[in-house]
Design an enzyme around this catalytic site. Structure first.
Site, PDB file in Angstrom:
ATOM      1  N   ASP A   1      45.519  52.561  33.986  1.00 29.16           N
ATOM      2  CA  ASP A   1      45.707  52.214  35.456  1.00 29.16           C
ATOM      3  C   ASP A   1      45.718  53.382  36.035  1.00 29.16           C
ATOM      4  O   ASP A   1      45.740  53.671  37.519  1.00 29.16           O
ATOM      5  CB  ASP A   1      46.610  51.331  35.696  1.00 29.16           C
ATOM      6  CG  ASP A   1      48.090  51.738  35.399  1.00 29.16           C
ATOM      7  OD1 ASP A   1      48.183  52.678  34.834  1.00 29.16           O
ATOM      8  OD2 ASP A   1      48.986  50.865  35.874  1.00 29.16           O
TER       9      ASP A   1
ATOM     10  N   GLU B   1      56.736  58.012  27.644  1.00 29.41           N
ATOM     11  CA  GLU B   1      56.158  59.176  28.713  1.00 29.41           C
ATOM     12  C   GLU B   1      57.163  59.910  29.326  1.00 29.41           C
ATOM     13  O   GLU B   1      58.219  59.241  30.002  1.00 29.41           O
ATOM     14  CB  GLU B   1      55.305  58.360  30.019  1.00 29.41           C
ATOM     15  CG  GLU B   1      54.930  59.080  30.645  1.00 29.41           C
ATOM     16  CD  GLU B   1      53.672  58.653  31.662  1.00 29.41           C
ATOM     17  OE1 GLU B   1      53.315  57.604  31.429  1.00 29.41           O
ATOM     18  OE2 GLU B   1      53.272  59.220  32.491  1.00 29.41           O
TER      19      GLU B   1
END
Ligand code: KIV
Length: 260
Positions: free
Chosen positions: A41, A178
């Site tokens: 995304d 992340e």
């Protein structure tokens, strides 16, 4: 590559993942021998020009997943579930994961910790492999107060390990980690038996992922510390566009070679 093969690679050859959003780059990625593609995304930022990923819709994800799936030949194709496509209920998550598979994805990725375990369980039970995503999860940007490294405090690091275990228990076949300290990513990697894929999470993960436009040096509006550009395509593109403009303006293009 398949999701079970990907999962079996834990502790074996390092896994390489890159994002793609269209057919042209999907072909290039496969030609380079990369076996796993994520329709991220992140397309909200690098393709659509938004400041974050929050306005990406299911329609956007279905469209870009179709473009990638059309060109894909061998790679495992994972598609991101966008903001508000799985948070509301398990039924919503099931419905939207199914739509991404019908668009050509082999697996989906869901952001969030242990609270997402029931979504992971439900989608996995429907036969769709789920990748988890922990740490600096972009869909939580407002809760984090910006794109900030997560897991620096001991309690946060422990919570990350607990979340990773919960998602593994829920049936996730892999986890993206992340923007967390390398030592924390190492601990999470050792705490679970599924592969961890790092982005800004140091060298101890089972694999690495980068956003295509970042690694090609195409996007320079915001370049996190963890990005290494392996090319400078923005500079090359700018040079080409400027030369085209100049040559048209001074009537050098088209020449005889480009005329009938
Ligand atoms: O959206 C995306 O591209 C991602 C990667 C950064 C892991 O989630």
């Amino acid at each position: 590559m398949t999701a079970p093969e990907f999962q079996r690679r834990k502790g074996g050859d390092t896994l390489v993942v890159v994002t793609a959003y269209d057919a042209l780059f999907t072909r290039l990625i496969e030609e380079a021998g990369i076996e796993t593609i994520l329709v991220g995304d992140s397309l909200g930022v690098v393709v659509q020009g938004h400041r974050d990923t929050l306005s990406v819709t299911m329609e956007d994800m279905v469209y870009h997943t179709r473009l990638v799936a059309r060109a894909r030949q061998r790679a495992l194709l994972i598609a991101d579930m966008p903001f508000m496509s799985y948070q509301v209920s398990r039924e919503q998550a099931l419905h939207n994961a199914g739509r991404l598979v019908q668009a050509g994805a082999h697996a989906v990725k869901i952001e969030g910790g242990g609270a997402m375990t029931d979504r992971v369980q439900a989608v996995t039970a429907m036969g769709i492999p789920v990748m988890g995503h922990l740490g600096m999860t972009p869909q939580f940007v407002h809760q984090f107060g910006g794109y900030k490294v997560q897991g620096k405090e001991a309690a946060q690091a422990d919570a990350l390990c607990a979340d990773a275990r919960a998602l593994e228990q829920g049936g996730a076949f892999a986890l993206v980690l992340e923007a967390i300290p390398a030592a924390v990513a190492h601990a999470v990697t050792q705490a679970v038996s599924i592969p961890t894929i790092g982005i800004g999470a140091g060298p101890h993960c089972d694999g690495q992922v980068l956003v295509l436009h970042d690694l090609l040096g195409l996007f320079d509006e915001f370049v996190p510390k963890f990005v290494k550009p392996y090319a400078h395509l923005k500079a090359d593109a700018l040079q080409a566009l400027r030369r085209f403009k100049e040559e048209v303006e001074c009537r050098k293009f088209p020449g005889e070679g480009e005329s009938y």
